[in-house]
Design an enzyme around this catalytic site. Sequence first.
Site, PDB file in Angstrom:
ATOM      1  N   ASP A 154       2.760   0.127   0.754  1.00  0.00           N
ATOM      2  CA  ASP A 154       2.701  -0.806  -0.377  1.00  0.00           C
ATOM      3  C   ASP A 154       1.461  -0.681  -1.244  1.00  0.00           C
ATOM      4  O   ASP A 154       1.201  -1.565  -2.065  1.00  0.00           O
ATOM      5  CB  ASP A 154       2.823  -2.248   0.135  1.00  0.00           C
ATOM      6  CG  ASP A 154       1.669  -2.639   1.057  1.00  0.00           C
ATOM      7  OD1 ASP A 154       0.958  -1.739   1.531  1.00  0.00           O
ATOM      8  OD2 ASP A 154       1.495  -3.844   1.306  1.00  0.00           O
ATOM      9  N   GLU A 155       0.703   0.398  -1.110  1.00  0.00           N
ATOM     10  CA  GLU A 155      -0.455   0.552  -1.992  1.00  0.00           C
ATOM     11  C   GLU A 155      -0.797   2.015  -2.188  1.00  0.00           C
ATOM     12  O   GLU A 155      -0.526   2.860  -1.336  1.00  0.00           O
ATOM     13  CB  GLU A 155      -1.674  -0.206  -1.454  1.00  0.00           C
ATOM     14  CG  GLU A 155      -2.211   0.342  -0.157  1.00  0.00           C
ATOM     15  CD  GLU A 155      -3.549  -0.282   0.218  1.00  0.00           C
ATOM     16  OE1 GLU A 155      -4.458  -0.306  -0.635  1.00  0.00           O
ATOM     17  OE2 GLU A 155      -3.679  -0.720   1.373  1.00  0.00           O
TER      18      GLU A 155
END
Length: 356
Positions: free
Chosen positions: A105-106
């Site tokens: 997610d990043e």
Amino acid sequence: MGERRIIHIDMDYFFAQVEMRDKPELKGKPVIVGGKASGRGVVSTASYEARKFGVHSAMPMAQAHKLCPDGYYVQPRFEVYKETSQIIMDIFKSYTEIVEPMSLDEAYLDITHLVRPDLSASAIAQFIRRDIWEKTGLTSSAGISYNKFLAKLASGMNKPNGITVIHYNNVNEILMNLDIGDFPGVGKATKEVMHTNGIYNGQDLYNKDERELIRIFGKRGHGLYQKARGIDHKPVKNFRIRKSVGTERTFATDINDDEEILLKVRELSEKTAERLSRIQKSGKTVTVKIKTYQFETLSRQRSLRDPIRSDIDIYNTAYSLYNELKDPDVPIRLIGVTVGNLEATEYENMSIYDFL
């Protein structure tokens, strides 16, 4: 070399947000994604509603149940998260090849080569966040700065669904007033050591001599000394250099109608040209691939003297290649258009509308 432009994109409460997207009845509820409380399960992600009760990532699920007994507890669906993450990573790579994923997610994106007087780093970050929302239904937060450390710090400053820029002219004010526990990389144990040594904020860290920090923290001391000054020379490390750009589509039913197929070839050519424009690349080879109704894959490739990137040039070559492949008696189920042998493109004729 000019000033770098780095974006750090961080999805907002990713696992929980995916669950809320797929189960609308959970929206606005305290959602906690994680293992079973009966075992040694821990919280993977908590929605902002759950965080108000003190629930946070890595907390034992049993403790989360005590803090938020009326929360909505969900078992993680990692395959769904991975599929969604891949969509997001593909969006990143449609803008720049220099992408460093840090987790599902990043990621860091180096967009230095994309920024121009008429196209700011903030605008590019907004376009990326817009694309993520349109393709996944999820919000994200972005941090923009001239190095990775500051971009990471910035992405957490205006969550959720926010964007923050740290410039040279505001970096000192931000760092000096920052709680030491909010520095990226400073966990609970390091924070306790900091407090023991009288370091409670960025100003305290800045005032420490480098030799003293090395004495306290060992090799990490040098990095902490630099962080207090907003220094980070580490590059964004991309794990794969793109060798080609392409798109393909599967038809709902097998077809052999030339007009319908060529409309799809035109659409694929336009999408491929858009992706090339975003990463400022041209290519010297065009490939058309088809899959027949019998699942046989056929392809034709053509090498060109000069690199191309416009949808018209791609379509004209793809049209010719399709005519070499087609068989009126054999319906097809899939067609794809790819441009390869990529090289950098001059961008003086590009405008902000290439990114819209």
